[in-house]
Design an enzyme around this catalytic site. Sequence first.
Site, PDB file in Angstrom:
ATOM      1  N   ASP A 101     119.963  -7.522  44.391  1.00 31.29           N
ATOM      2  CA  ASP A 101     118.991  -7.325  43.314  1.00 31.29           C
ATOM      3  C   ASP A 101     119.688  -7.638  41.996  1.00 31.29           C
ATOM      4  OD1 ASP A 101     116.983  -6.505  41.590  1.00 31.29           O
ATOM      5  OD2 ASP A 101     116.537  -4.668  42.716  1.00 31.29           O
ATOM      6  N   ARG A 116     118.163  -7.685  39.034  1.00 35.84           N
ATOM      7  CA  ARG A 116     117.374  -7.231  37.879  1.00 35.84           C
ATOM      8  C   ARG A 116     118.130  -6.238  37.014  1.00 35.84           C
ATOM      9  NH1 ARG A 116     112.133  -5.155  40.957  1.00 35.84           N
ATOM     10  NH2 ARG A 116     113.775  -4.709  42.475  1.00 35.84           N
TER      11      ARG A 116
HETATM   12  N1  LIG Z   1     114.779 -12.565  45.958  1.00 38.61           N
HETATM   13  C1  LIG Z   1     113.635 -12.105  46.446  1.00 38.61           C
HETATM   14  N2  LIG Z   1     112.782 -11.508  45.617  1.00 38.61           N
HETATM   15  C2  LIG Z   1     111.644 -11.025  46.133  1.00 38.61           C
HETATM   16  C3  LIG Z   1     111.320 -11.140  47.498  1.00 38.61           C
HETATM   17  N3  LIG Z   1     110.111 -10.581  47.700  1.00 38.61           N
HETATM   18  C4  LIG Z   1     109.704 -10.107  46.497  1.00 38.61           C
HETATM   19  N4  LIG Z   1     110.628 -10.370  45.552  1.00 38.61           N
HETATM   20  C5  LIG Z   1     110.660  -9.985  44.146  1.00 38.61           C
HETATM   21  O1  LIG Z   1     110.915  -8.605  44.121  1.00 38.61           O
HETATM   22  C6  LIG Z   1     110.409  -8.039  42.925  1.00 38.61           C
HETATM   23  C7  LIG Z   1     109.601  -6.815  43.291  1.00 38.61           C
HETATM   24  O2  LIG Z   1     110.479  -5.937  43.860  1.00 38.61           O
HETATM   25  P1  LIG Z   1     110.129  -4.865  44.960  1.00 38.61           P
HETATM   26  O3  LIG Z   1     111.415  -4.532  45.656  1.00 38.61           O
HETATM   27  O4  LIG Z   1     108.962  -5.335  45.796  1.00 38.61           O
HETATM   28  O5  LIG Z   1     109.627  -3.627  44.230  1.00 38.61           O
HETATM   29  P2  LIG Z   1     110.339  -2.849  43.077  1.00 38.61           P
HETATM   30  O6  LIG Z   1     109.730  -3.391  41.830  1.00 38.61           O
HETATM   31  O7  LIG Z   1     111.831  -2.880  43.179  1.00 38.61           O
HETATM   32  O8  LIG Z   1     109.935  -1.358  43.398  1.00 38.61           O
HETATM   33  P3  LIG Z   1     108.517  -0.665  43.283  1.00 38.61           P
HETATM   34  O9  LIG Z   1     108.471  -0.063  41.908  1.00 38.61           O
HETATM   35  O10 LIG Z   1     108.527   0.372  44.325  1.00 38.61           O
HETATM   36  O11 LIG Z   1     107.469  -1.716  43.490  1.00 38.61           O
HETATM   37  C8  LIG Z   1     109.638  -9.132  42.231  1.00 38.61           C
HETATM   38  O12 LIG Z   1     110.462  -9.690  41.214  1.00 38.61           O
HETATM   39  C9  LIG Z   1     109.403 -10.150  43.344  1.00 38.61           C
HETATM   40  O13 LIG Z   1     109.278 -11.466  42.854  1.00 38.61           O
HETATM   41  C10 LIG Z   1     112.241 -11.794  48.356  1.00 38.61           C
HETATM   42  O14 LIG Z   1     112.080 -11.900  49.563  1.00 38.61           O
HETATM   43  N5  LIG Z   1     113.379 -12.252  47.780  1.00 38.61           N
END
Ligand SMILES: Nc1nc2c(ncn2[C@@H]2O[C@H](COP(=O)(O)OP(=O)(O)OP(=O)(O)O)[C@@H](O)[C@H]2O)c(=O)[nH]1
EC number: 3.5.4.25
Length: 220
Positions: free
Chosen positions: A128, A130
């Site tokens: 991650d 972010r």
């Molecule tokens: N690298 C990558 N990014 C993904 C994938 N699937 C979704 N994303 C990204 O993951 C992000 C969303 O993250 P999530 O883990 O679904 O949720 P979160 O925001 O961490 O947590 P919540 O608040 O519970 O929704 C967005 O930026 C999506 O574009 C994937 O398979 N690979």
Amino acid sequence: MSKIQLVAEANLPTEFGLFRIVGFEFPQSKKEHIALVMGDISDADTPVLARIHSECLTGDALHSLKCDCGFQLSTALRQISEEGRGVLIYHREEGRGIGLINKIRAYALQDQGMDTIEANLALGFAADERNFAVCADIFELLGVKQVRLLTNNPEKIETMRQAGINVTERVPLNVGENRYNTGYLDTKAKKMGHYIIHNNEKHFLDCPHCQAEIPHTPHK
Ligand SMILES: Nc1nc2c(ncn2[C@@H]2O[C@H](COP(=O)(O)OP(=O)(O)OP(=O)(O)O)[C@@H](O)[C@H]2O)c(=O)[nH]1
Ligand SMILES: [Zn+2]
């Protein structure tokens, strides 16, 4: 790096009601984030229902079933609108910070059997990438000091608390599970510590008319 600034604001009528859309920008990099605000959030004593939603073009705009993002986005906006007060930060960190094209590359590796974390690592990224700290700065610019955060991700809560935003409550957001994203949700729970509850009522919702194993309102 200098802090993000509030640079634009306007009304935004949506299918969930009337929001204010607020634009934020880093002065040098010009990197943008936005927030949708409903109601009076100036009363600092009453925690604000808030969502930090990371950008997912495929889920948010293109109706992808590979993740839960689109369902979480519409549910969060609906819940904010039902309360008549709240904030959704649309956090422009597509693909957990690796960008859209790299997310497609990660999807290709997932098509070959890797899970969402393994695919990121194989591409040379962290699981991650972010940074949620900017969201605390955005809350501060909006005058929000206390939030009830709609999330299943413990890192968002931790980062807000460390940055001085009081998370008074975590509001779970378990929606949109289907046969294409159930493995992804499992990986988030097992490898990233997300609080995922498999909701049996919504899990593999079967429409009696078309038998589609996707979440949708059953046809008449
Ligand atoms: N690298 C990558 N990014 C993904 C994938 N699937 C979704 N994303 C990204 O993951 C992000 C969303 O993250 P999530 O883990 O679904 O949720 P979160 O925001 O961490 O947590 P919540 O608040 O519970 O929704 C967005 O930026 C999506 O574009 C994937 O398979 N690979
Ligand atoms: Zn998504």
